[in-house]
Design a protein around this motif. Structure first.
Motif, PDB file in Angstrom:
ATOM      1  N   ALA A   6       2.096  41.681  20.277  1.00 57.04           N
ATOM      2  CA  ALA A   6       1.596  40.298  20.391  1.00 57.04           C
ATOM      3  C   ALA A   6       0.068  40.303  20.324  1.00 57.04           C
ATOM      4  O   ALA A   6      -0.575  41.322  20.577  1.00 57.04           O
ATOM      5  N   ASP A   7      -0.525  39.159  19.986  1.00 58.10           N
ATOM      6  CA  ASP A   7      -1.989  39.043  19.997  1.00 58.10           C
ATOM      7  C   ASP A   7      -2.521  39.328  21.403  1.00 58.10           C
ATOM      8  O   ASP A   7      -3.462  40.085  21.579  1.00 58.10           O
TER       9      ASP A   7
ATOM     10  N   PHE B  64      -2.706  42.525  27.962  1.00 55.29           N
ATOM     11  CA  PHE B  64      -2.960  43.557  26.968  1.00 55.29           C
ATOM     12  C   PHE B  64      -3.290  42.889  25.644  1.00 55.29           C
ATOM     13  O   PHE B  64      -2.697  41.864  25.293  1.00 55.29           O
ATOM     14  N   GLN B  65      -4.191  43.459  24.896  1.00 54.66           N
ATOM     15  CA  GLN B  65      -4.513  43.005  23.547  1.00 54.66           C
ATOM     16  C   GLN B  65      -3.570  43.698  22.558  1.00 54.66           C
ATOM     17  O   GLN B  65      -2.993  44.739  22.854  1.00 54.66           O
ATOM     18  N   GLN B  66      -3.457  43.122  21.370  1.00 52.77           N
ATOM     19  CA  GLN B  66      -2.612  43.693  20.327  1.00 52.77           C
ATOM     20  C   GLN B  66      -3.012  45.137  20.042  1.00 52.77           C
ATOM     21  O   GLN B  66      -4.198  45.478  20.059  1.00 52.77           O
ATOM     22  N   ASN B  67      -2.010  45.982  19.813  1.00 47.86           N
ATOM     23  CA  ASN B  67      -2.142  47.412  19.506  1.00 47.86           C
ATOM     24  C   ASN B  67      -2.499  48.269  20.718  1.00 47.86           C
ATOM     25  O   ASN B  67      -2.626  49.486  20.583  1.00 47.86           O
TER      26      ASN B  67
ATOM     27  N   GLU C 106      10.168  42.162  24.013  1.00 44.53           N
ATOM     28  CA  GLU C 106      10.175  41.822  22.587  1.00 44.53           C
ATOM     29  C   GLU C 106       8.811  42.064  21.923  1.00 44.53           C
ATOM     30  O   GLU C 106       8.721  42.157  20.705  1.00 44.53           O
ATOM     31  N   PHE C 107       7.749  42.177  22.728  1.00 40.35           N
ATOM     32  CA  PHE C 107       6.404  42.410  22.195  1.00 40.35           C
ATOM     33  C   PHE C 107       5.909  43.833  22.450  1.00 40.35           C
ATOM     34  O   PHE C 107       4.713  44.099  22.363  1.00 40.35           O
ATOM     35  N   LEU C 108       6.853  44.727  22.754  1.00 39.73           N
ATOM     36  CA  LEU C 108       6.515  46.129  23.005  1.00 39.73           C
ATOM     37  C   LEU C 108       7.346  47.022  22.094  1.00 39.73           C
ATOM     38  O   LEU C 108       8.572  46.918  22.072  1.00 39.73           O
ATOM     39  N   ASP C 109       6.682  47.885  21.334  1.00 37.51           N
ATOM     40  CA  ASP C 109       7.380  48.841  20.479  1.00 37.51           C
ATOM     41  C   ASP C 109       7.094  50.246  20.982  1.00 37.51           C
ATOM     42  O   ASP C 109       5.915  50.608  21.177  1.00 37.51           O
ATOM     43  N   PRO C 110       8.143  51.049  21.178  1.00 43.91           N
ATOM     44  CA  PRO C 110       7.901  52.446  21.575  1.00 43.91           C
ATOM     45  C   PRO C 110       7.075  53.163  20.504  1.00 43.91           C
ATOM     46  O   PRO C 110       7.299  52.959  19.305  1.00 43.91           O
ATOM     47  N   VAL C 111       6.113  53.950  20.916  1.00 42.91           N
ATOM     48  CA  VAL C 111       5.315  54.733  19.964  1.00 42.91           C
ATOM     49  C   VAL C 111       6.170  55.906  19.481  1.00 42.91           C
ATOM     50  O   VAL C 111       7.184  56.254  20.114  1.00 42.91           O
ATOM     51  N   ASP C 112       5.776  56.520  18.381  1.00 40.62           N
ATOM     52  CA  ASP C 112       6.520  57.649  17.825  1.00 40.62           C
ATOM     53  C   ASP C 112       6.691  58.738  18.871  1.00 40.62           C
ATOM     54  O   ASP C 112       5.740  59.136  19.542  1.00 40.62           O
ATOM     55  N   GLY C 113       7.931  59.196  19.012  1.00 39.21           N
ATOM     56  CA  GLY C 113       8.230  60.281  19.941  1.00 39.21           C
ATOM     57  C   GLY C 113       8.487  59.839  21.376  1.00 39.21           C
ATOM     58  O   GLY C 113       8.859  60.657  22.211  1.00 39.21           O
ATOM     59  N   ALA C 114       8.293  58.560  21.666  1.00 40.82           N
ATOM     60  CA  ALA C 114       8.505  58.069  23.036  1.00 40.82           C
ATOM     61  C   ALA C 114       9.991  57.951  23.306  1.00 40.82           C
ATOM     62  O   ALA C 114      10.771  57.615  22.417  1.00 40.82           O
ATOM     63  N   ARG C 115      10.359  58.228  24.533  1.00 40.18           N
ATOM     64  CA  ARG C 115      11.776  58.084  24.935  1.00 40.18           C
ATOM     65  C   ARG C 115      11.844  56.950  25.958  1.00 40.18           C
ATOM     66  O   ARG C 115      11.585  57.158  27.127  1.00 40.18           O
ATOM     67  N   CYS C 116      12.173  55.779  25.454  1.00 43.06           N
ATOM     68  CA  CYS C 116      12.170  54.586  26.313  1.00 43.06           C
ATOM     69  C   CYS C 116      13.571  54.080  26.624  1.00 43.06           C
ATOM     70  O   CYS C 116      13.715  52.995  27.159  1.00 43.06           O
ATOM     71  N   GLY C 117      14.569  54.834  26.286  1.00 42.60           N
ATOM     72  CA  GLY C 117      15.948  54.448  26.637  1.00 42.60           C
ATOM     73  C   GLY C 117      16.550  53.425  25.752  1.00 42.60           C
ATOM     74  O   GLY C 117      16.092  52.831  24.893  1.00 42.60           O
TER      75      GLY C 117
END
Length: 105
Positions: free
Chosen positions: A47-48, A66-69, A94-105
């Protein structure tokens, strides 16, 4: 007898002390840390601007933004569409994407 204390009492006290020590050492580990290992759950904000709330819902007060990214550690727990970031810190999943390699269930 040692110091006037029966041997049986000393053994019981030692066993109880051991149980308490094992419990105390293990109590600092959260289930999310145990499940995710050292990599853990880390997410990026899409999200922005994303409000961080004190609980899992829109009715809870805003305690941060939090700001975008932006990236932050999180926990695998999602409730009512909100992901737990830390104690008293939740954000809309819905505005949070796991980063590569993250294990978020």
């Amino acid at each position: 007898m040692l110091l006037g204390i029966p041997k049986k009492t000393l053994i019981i006290v030692a066993v109880l002390a051991g149980v308490v020590l094992i419990y105390a050492l293990g109590s600092g580990e959260r289930p999310s840390e145990a499940e995710s290992g050292s990599a853990g759950c880390r997410v990026a904000v899409t999200a922005d601007v994303l409000n961080v709330r004190s609980g899992p819902g829109l009715g809870h007060g805003i305690v941060g933004k939090f700001q975008q990214n932006a990236e932050t550690d999180a926990e695998p727990l999602v409730r009512n569409g909100f992901r737990k970031l830390a104690e008293g810190r939740w954000a809309a999943d819905e505005f949070l994407d796991p980063v590569d390699g993250a294990r978020c269930g």
